[in-house]
Scaffold this motif. Structure first.
Motif, short mmCIF file in Angstrom:
data_model
loop_
_atom_site.label_atom_id
_atom_site.label_comp_id
_atom_site.label_asym_id
_atom_site.label_seq_id
_atom_site.Cartn_x
_atom_site.Cartn_y
_atom_site.Cartn_z
N ALA A 45 0.84 -1.21 0.00
CA ALA A 45 0.00 0.00 0.00
C ALA A 45 0.86 1.23 0.00
O ALA A 45 0.73 2.11 0.86
N THR A 46 1.79 1.30 -0.95
CA THR A 46 2.74 2.40 -0.98
C THR A 46 2.03 3.74 -1.16
O THR A 46 2.42 4.75 -0.59
N HIS A 47 1.01 3.73 -2.03
CA HIS A 47 0.34 5.01 -2.30
C HIS A 47 -0.29 5.57 -1.03
O HIS A 47 -0.30 6.78 -0.82
N LEU A 48 -0.81 4.66 -0.20
CA LEU A 48 -1.39 5.13 1.06
C LEU A 48 -0.31 5.65 2.00
O LEU A 48 -0.47 6.68 2.66
N LEU A 49 0.81 4.93 2.02
CA LEU A 49 1.92 5.33 2.89
C LEU A 49 2.48 6.67 2.47
O LEU A 49 2.74 7.54 3.30
#
Lengths: 721, 297
Positions: A40-44
């Motif tokens: 969930a890189t985009h969330l991070l």
């Protein structure tokens, strides 16, 4: 504005690289981060973006704070300072600079060709150069007494320098307590005149001889140290040596014309520095009469003997002079030597003259002159007169008058004799069976103060007829010095059967020279004016007899002790106390009052040729005349009358102990002083016109603030998480 | 004997090695009858009438309608025996993620979920197809109701592994082109990507008259972000790293997740798509049962 940055503890700066520790920890922390696979890189990233700005600020602020904290702690420990002359000038308040010059004669020592006093003046010039407008300067010379040359606001450097340059060397020792008092007085004066000085600094420019500085702590110094910074500036020489002429006198008791007089000069070598080609000379009446090589080992003294023949009677000036060292003040010793062509004795016969029997005085004359001889020169010339002839004689022609069993003293005789003795004459009184004590008391004792009584003792009555011997009282009196160890001389076996009992006054200056075995005085003497009186309580002949038994009072005249005793009496009576003619620099000359002479009629010529006034002293009776301006060594002449005839001469010499200028180090100085070496004064001068600003406290406060900031930020960050 | 729900408990399934074994347990779970409600499946549905034409099968004449109208109509039915269930399973690299404490990775969970769904469909004699996709459909098993279909699906799932970048909209459009028959589409994915595009992609399927349900699979760590040590989070698909101190970002991350989930939910619902959120640490039987129950009603 010129600034100079310095640090007191430069070694602490080696800790500066520690300021990189927070950064290193940060970088190491980065390297040690674990790696986590993530989907969930985009969330991070969206979450990171939300607080990245704030986080960056926090992070860098903390890094900065911690780095600055370490830097400020390191600089705190290094103790940096800022110095600025301009700043000092801008913020500097006036200061009081006190220059105290040691002007004792040891400062006249030449070290490598330079006078030590000149070195002190050079240091003073450096100190004066650092004064600013508004500063107050006091110049004090520290000799036997302290004198303030000037106290005032700095108006002109040139005028101050002139005063300093003109400071003379004294021929005395330097005394610290008076200088301290002078400094304290100057400070009080400056404070009282509202100069608004910020501090007082006193620089004592001295060779630090122990004679001046080895003093116990005293309260005036302690009080001064509370208000004034005290510095002892060492301008002396490390290696030194000095030869001083410490004494000059004659071997014999009396000096007579046409007789070789043996003169002794004692020299002492102080210090370790040796001198080659040293010479000591004898100068008599301004003429060099003899010179010898003077080799003296270090810390040793040696006597050099000279012989000189004086051709004329009177006071002669002799001088021992040394040449060959670097301090001239103590290379001279002056001496005033009374010289006589012969000793003239007037014997007043108390008995009938030419009565076919030897008179009272005949024995004396025989003892003094000896047998009639063909010798042209006689040391002693005796004239015998009857007691009625005294008034018709010029007593100034005689050195000594001997009263031989004279019955009465007339008022005229009393005055004449008193005047004679006052002027330096000697009087010897032999008491026999003729004397009338009341007459003597009336002439020379009663109705007079103790100091005005010519008689050394009161005649109280006759002793019983008995056998008496002399008690020499351990030969302590100078009169009997010649008899010490001379048991065969007969003094102790001299038979005496009767004598006059006398009682010296308790507070008088009379001294008992010889006593009887009964304890009664046999010979009593005292000074009177410039002369001396000797009272002998028995006759100088066998003519005095007991009226009942016919026993002669004494067989003294037939005894072998008689001639030497009479000679010693004579010599002692006419010997002048050299202490009167010999003084130290600074000690006043006391001139015995001369009847008919007022102080104003007397003048004293100084060695420099100047003329000084004679004052009347406040003590003593009769009050002696005083001349106090004895700050130069040499010969002082007391002049009288319009023709300025020389009444008397006095020799004033330096106190040669000052020639031993053993130097004091810091541990020998009074604790209130800080020792500064003259060669380092530029570096260590506390009076320099710079101001040092030490930001240590600021840095400490900054470190504290940074620490609080670190804690606060960390707390805020933790709460924000 | 497994307790209730243990057949569908990822923690228990995690203890079984191999997809076949896990599939057997899932099947056993259904066979044990505990989840009958899930077996309701789809009934045959009457679709419409058409005029009788000579030669049509008379079995389908609607005699009631004839009685009413004196006209001959033929009944037309939904082809349920030709109910088509399409399982679209995301095999992008992000599905490989397995967080700390999670029993199964998202991929393993998706496998089990797909098998469970396939079994339910196949047990209804309906047809199920399987498509694996990342940025496109990479693997395809055509629909079939043959009993061996489940095995085929298991084999395909077992022999696949998540890789590549995800592009769900493209994959959906591709599926839309490929699929001939309308059916029920279960999209099993973590739905990481541009939400509007994903929503549009899924909506495209709906335009094709598919019945679309998004089964959103997330790892608990992706929801809660339980990390407490600074680390470099490396993206499974792109490989880029993001250095993060979890303590600093946790709160904002969770806010982001909440926002994201609500956005996904609203977006899909706005497109009239069904949406179920599944965590890989929770049994999936109940959500599946509820899903089928909803469909059945």
């Amino acid at each position: 504005m010129l600034w100079a940055l310095g640090v007191s503890n430069p070694w602490m700066l080696l800790w500066l690289p520690a300021a990189a520790i927070p950064l290193i920890i940060h970088l190491l922390g980065k390297r040690r981060r674990i790696t986590i696979p993530w989907a969930a890189t985009h969330l991070l990233q969206a979450a990171v973006r939300q607080n990245s700005h704030r986080k960056r600020i926090h992070h860098w602020m903390l890094l900065l704070i911690r780095t600055l904290l370490i830097i400020s702690i390191v600089f705190c420990a290094a103790e940096p300072f800022l110095e600025s002359e301009s700043l000092a000038t801008a913020v500097r308040r006036p200061e009081h600079l006190i220059l105290v010059f040691d002007v004792s004669y040891s400062m006249g020592y030449r070290s490598d060709g330079t006078l030590v006093l000149d070195t002190a003046k050079s240091v003073a010039r450096d100190l004066l150069a650092k004064t600013a407008d508004g500063d107050v300067v006091t110049v004090v010379s520290m000799g036997r007494y302290a004198k303030s040359a000037v106290t005032g606001a700095v108006q002109s450097q040139e005028s101050l320098l002139e005063i300093v340059e003109a400071l003379p060397l004294e021929q005395t020792t330097a005394s610290l307590p008076p200088a301290i008092d002078a400094v304290a007085k100057a400070i009080k004066s400056v404070d009282g005149e509202h100069f608004r000085v910020s501090r007082h600094k006193a620089f004592f420019l001295s060779d630090l001889s122990t004679r001046t500085w080895d003093v116990p702590e005293f309260s005036a110094l302690e009080r001064l140290a509370e208000v004034c910074e005290l510095f002892a500036v060492d301008v002396g020489a490390d290696e030194w040596g000095n030869v001083a002429v410490i004494k000059l006198d004659i071997a014999d008791e009396l000096a007579l014309t046409n007789r070789p007089v043996e003169i002794h000069a004692r020299l002492k070598h102080f210090g370790s520095r040796t001198f080659l080609d040293g010479r000591v000379e004898l100068i008599a009446d301004g003429q060099r009469v003899q010179a010898v090589q003077a080799d003296i080992d270090s810390e040793e003294d040696r006597v050099f003997a000279f012989q000189h023949r004086f051709t004329a009677p009177g006071q002669h000036v002799i001088e021992a002079r040394y040449q060959g060292d670097d301090l001239d003040s103590d290379n001279h010793f002056f001496y005033v030597l009374p010289v006589r062509d012969s000793i003239r004795v007037l014997c007043i016969e108390g008995g009938p003259l030419h009565g076919g029997q030897p008179g009272e005085a005949d024995f004396l004359a025989l003892a003094l002159e000896g047998e009639e001889s063909a010798a042209e020169v006689r040391d002693v010339r005796v004239q015998i007169v009857s007691d009625g002839k005294l008034n018709s004689l010029d007593l100034t022609a005689y050195d000594c008058i001997m009263f031989c069993n004279v019955a009465r003293i007339s008022p005229e005789e009393s005055a004449l004799v008193k005047s004679f003795v006052s002027r330096g004459g000697a009087l010897v009184l032999f008491l026999g069976d003729r004397i009338v004590p009341e007459s003597y008391h009336g002439a020379w004792h009663d109705n007079a103060l103790a100091d005005e009584q010519l008689l050394p003792a009161q005649i109280v009555g006759l002793s019983p007829v008995d056998v008496y011997q002399f008690d020499p009282l351990n030969y302590e009196h100078a009169l009997l010095e010649a008899f010490r160890g001379q048991a065969s001389g007969g003094l102790l076996t001299t038979p005496v059967f009767r004598y006059w009992r006398v009682e010296p006054a308790a507070d008088s200056a009379a001294r008992m020279a010889l006593a009887f075995s009964s304890g009664d005085p046999a010979i009593v003497e005292k000074k009177f004016g410039q002369g001396r009186v000797i009272l002998v309580t028995m006759p100088a002949s066998t003519a005095s007899r007991d009226s009942e038994t016919g026993t002669p009072w004494t067989l003294l005249t037939a005894w072998p002790s008689f001639p030497p005793l009479i000679h010693e009496l004579l010599a002692f009576s006419i010997r002048h106390d050299q202490a009167e003619l010999l003084r130290h620099v600074g000690e006043p000359i006391l001139i015995d009052p001369i009847p008919g002479r007022l102080p104003g009629s007397l003048r004293v010529q100084l060695p420099s040729g100047e003329i000084g006034r004679v004052e009347t002293s406040t003590g003593g009776s009769p009050k002696p005349f005083v001349f106090a301006d004895t700050w130069q060594s040499g010969i002082y002449r007391c002049l009288a009358g319009e023709e300025s005839s020389v009444l008397s001469q006095y020799a004033v010499n330096v106190d040669t102990q000052e020639g031993n200028f053993q130097r004091t180090r810091q541990d020998g100085l009074p604790s209130a002083f800080t020792l500064i070496d003259a060669s380092l004064i530029e570096m260590k001068l506390p009076g320099q016109t710079t101001t040092r600003f030490n930001p240590r406290d600021l840095l400490l406060a900054l470190a504290g603030l940074l620490l609080c900031g670190d804690i606060l930020l960390s707390l805020m960050w933790w709460r924000a998480r | 004997m497994l307790s209730e729900r243990e057949n569908f408990d990822p923690r228990k399934l995690a203890g079984l090695q191999g997809l076949e074994l896990r599939a057997r347990h899932i099947v056993d779970g259904y066979l044990s009858g505990r989840h009958r409600g899930a077996h309701r499946g789809y009934a045959v549905e009457f679709a419409e009438h058409r005029d009788y034409a000579p030669g049509d099968d008379l079995r389908y004449l609607d005699w009631k309608a004839f009685g009413k109208t004196d006209r001959l109509y033929l009944k037309q039915h939904e082809e349920e025996t030709s109910l088509y269930c399409y399982l679209l399973v995301d095999t992008s690299a992000s599905m490989a993620y397995q967080g700390p404490g999670a029993p199964l990775s998202k991929w393993e969970f998706a496998q089990c979920l797909a098998i469970a769904l396939a079994y339910v469909v196949l047990s209804q004699q309906d047809q199920v197809a399987l498509a694996l996709f990342d940025h496109r459909i990479s693997q395809w098993v055509p629909a079939s109701s043959h009993p061996a279909q489940l095995k085929r699906l298991i084999d395909l799932l077992d022999n696949s592994s998540p890789r590549g970048e995800s592009d769900l909209p493209t994959a959906m459009r591709q599926f839309a082109r490929q699929s001939k028959k309308r059916g029920v589409v279960f999209v099993i994915s973590d739905l990481f990507g541009n939400i509007p595009a994903i929503s549009a992609g899924l909506k495209h399927l709906r335009f094709k008259r598919h019945d679309v349900t998004a089964l959103h699979i997330l790892d608990p760590a992706e929801i809660e972000f339980p990390f407490d040590r600074a680390a470099k989070f490396v993206d499974l698909e792109l490989g880029q790293g993001t250095v993060v101190d979890p303590l600093e970002v946790r709160t904002s991350y969770r806010r982001e997740v909440e926002t994201y989930l609500s956005t996904v939910k609203e977006s899909l619902r706005a497109a009239r798509l069904d949406y179920v959120l599944l965590r890989t640490d929770e049994p999936f039987d109940t959500p599946v049962a509820e899903l089928f129950a909803t469909r059945g009603s």
